[in-house]
Write an enzyme that holds these catalytic residues in place. Structure first.
Site, short mmCIF file in Angstrom:
data_model
loop_
_atom_site.label_atom_id
_atom_site.label_comp_id
_atom_site.label_asym_id
_atom_site.label_seq_id
_atom_site.Cartn_x
_atom_site.Cartn_y
_atom_site.Cartn_z
N HIS A 92 -13.22 2.54 43.95
CA HIS A 92 -12.15 2.32 43.66
C HIS A 92 -11.30 3.69 43.04
O HIS A 92 -11.46 4.07 41.89
CB HIS A 92 -12.25 1.54 42.17
CG HIS A 92 -12.80 0.12 42.32
ND1 HIS A 92 -11.86 -0.94 42.87
CD2 HIS A 92 -13.88 -0.42 42.24
CE1 HIS A 92 -12.59 -2.16 43.14
NE2 HIS A 92 -13.85 -1.73 42.95
N CYS B 182 -12.80 -0.96 48.24
CA CYS B 182 -13.94 -1.78 47.84
C CYS B 182 -14.02 -3.04 48.93
O CYS B 182 -14.59 -2.82 50.06
CB CYS B 182 -13.65 -2.35 46.53
SG CYS B 182 -15.14 -2.94 45.95
N GLU C 72 -8.23 3.77 42.02
CA GLU C 72 -7.66 3.11 41.16
C GLU C 72 -8.27 3.43 39.68
O GLU C 72 -7.35 3.23 38.70
CB GLU C 72 -6.63 2.08 41.56
CG GLU C 72 -7.68 0.79 41.05
CD GLU C 72 -8.63 0.48 42.10
OE1 GLU C 72 -8.78 1.28 42.92
OE2 GLU C 72 -9.13 -0.77 42.07
#
Lengths: 222, 255
Positions: A200, A94, A202
């Site tokens: 992202h 990001c 994650e």
């Protein structure tokens, strides 16, 4: 997340992943994701830990200007530069992905780290119904094969949150592309031991964890 | 270019337990938000919202504990709202791995908090929840209310949404107090009025009772996402069924 999935992603627990903490928010979800796949990681702003880590993750949310100021204040610019040049696997996420480029339009123009050539531009959609920030799922088209994409289908969807996008100066740095707000932007960039995603991983469900596991297995060569 | 529309289950909690009934037989603890969140996550939730509806001072520790346990079990973004009064509250939540904080009453009382929070944490992480009621005295026909819909504040809901955007909010979560909990459908005119007035994403909230309501919120209401509670909690539909239905109506969703 199912047990069987966790097992298939479980990688050897050995060396340390340094998640660089430069006060650009929300590193917990990055740490949790790596821990979920069995990788040993530490959130750190200690240059010696970063310098000795096996691999380095450079995340971040927020604004480019503030991020660069924090990196300077914490004395992290040099150690990040060294990590990027060291051949050790380096993952940007990001805002981290944006500020490894030369320059960002954010905050009235911000000089960035220049680890890869290019700039960061603001979305400027003609259609007033097009919402900025780009916040949600979008498809990533694989432009160039890379170990990061192992087992990930072309067109897989990942979770994005951003108002600016990376624009490398040369197509050779573009690994994946995504369409939003009238532009086709580079959603995955990389060169040598550096890979960086605008989305992202994650927060991108199973497919995102798969990508992180690929990063953990990667030797930094492509 | 068509955007992906998100389907977001909302978990209302009180003292760390789910308030609205959840009708899943395969869960060990149907009142544990973390357990239900994990189930929704594996069922295809694009994000999750956890609201502390009572948000008492004593309850805050409980909330942090529930948030911590929830974040650990999901891999999609979590938004937390309820009782967030200041930047310190937000920092505590972000430190746990929360993706976005949703503020409501605190923003109405002190709009500057939106600007401060956006500057500190980034616009993308600040959602403003707006509770509305029909009021023909207002230019848009909708008034902002606080305290669970009990107290009107004399602000026009659409003008307030625009002001929130100008102050740096990253998304707007409008809930019609007229429609919330009725399962009679979202307040489409209100959602559309706000979504048309701002250029940030709007998450439709309050009132979904059928899959067509979800479709209406997107097609007619111009919402970027739909917040859903009862429809999923009572097991009427799974998230996947909802998304498949939306896809069959031409809405782009991540399946």
């Amino acid at each position: 997340m199912s047990e069987s999935f966790t097992e298939t992603l479980h990688i050897n627990r050995h060396r340390l992943i340094a998640i660089i903490d430069y006060k650009a928010g929300n590193l917990t979800s990055v740490r949790l994701a790596f821990e979920h796949i069995g990788a040993e990681c530490a959130i750190t702003s200690d240059p010696t830990v970063i310098a000795s880590a096996d691999r380095v993750v450079f995340p971040g949310v927020g604004a480019a200007g503030e991020a660069m100021r924090n990196l300077q204040r914490l004395g992290l610019v040099d150690v990040i530069r060294q990590a990027a040049q060291s051949g050790r696997p380096f993952l940007g996420i990001c805002l981290g992905t944006q500020i490894i480029l030369d320059h960002s339009q954010e905050d009235g123009g911000t000089k960035c780290l220049g680890l890869l050539p290019g700039e960061v531009r603001r979305f400027a959609p003609a259609d007033p119904e097009c919402k900025i920030p780009h916040m949600g799922w979008n498809a990533v088209r694989i432009v160039k094969p890379h170990p990061l994409f192992e087992g990930i289908e072309d067109g897989s969807e990942f979770y994005f949150v951003h108002s600016y996008y990376p624009a490398p100066s040369d197509e050779k740095y573009i690994l994946g592309e995504t369409d939003y707000a009238d532009v086709r932007f580079a959603s995955v960039i990389g060169h040598a031991n550096i890979v960086a995603t605008q989305f992202h991983p994650e927060r991108s469900g199973r497919i995102g964890l798969r990508m992180l596991a690929n990063f953990v297995r990667w030797d930094g060569k492509c | 270019m068509v955007d992906y529309v998100k389907v977001i289950p909302c978990l209302d909690t009180k003292d760390g337990r789910l308030v609205k009934g959840v009708n899943f037989v395969n869960l060990r603890d149907i009142a544990d938000p973390a357990e239900v969140a994990e189930k929704y996550c594996s069922d295809g939730a694009d994000e999750l919202v956890l609201l502390d509806i009572t948000a008492t001072v004593e309850g805050r520790t409980t909330l942090l504990d529930v948030v911590r346990r929830t974040v650990e079990r999901i891999n999609v973004p979590l938004t937390v709202g309820g009782g967030i009064r200041n930047l310190d509250n937000m920092r505590d939540l972000f430190d746990l791995g929360v993706a976005k904080c949703s503020i409501n009453t605190a923003a109405v009382k002190n709009p500057q908090i939106i600007k401060d929070a956006a500057a500190e944490f980034g616009s993308e992480r600040i959602a403003v929840a707006i509770d509305t009621r029909k009021n023909s005295q207002m230019p848009s026909g909708f008034e902002v209310v606080v305290e669970g819909g009990r107290t009107p504040v004399g602000k026009d809901a659409v003008a307030w949404a625009k002001q929130c955007e100008d102050l740096g909010a990253g998304s707007i979560l409008p809930t019609s107090m007229d429609a919330d909990g009725t399962q009679a459908g979202y307040d489409i005119p209100m959602i559309r009025a706000i979504a048309s007035a701002v250029s940030i994403p709007v998450i439709a909230s309050g009132g979904a009772g059928t899959l067509d309501h979800l479709v209406q919120a997107v097609v007619e209401g111009k919402a970027s996402a739909v917040l859903v509670a009862s429809l999923f909690h009572y097991g009427k539909y799974t998230i996947r069924e909802a998304k498949e239905y939306m896809a069959s109506k031409g809405i782009k969703v991540k399946l």
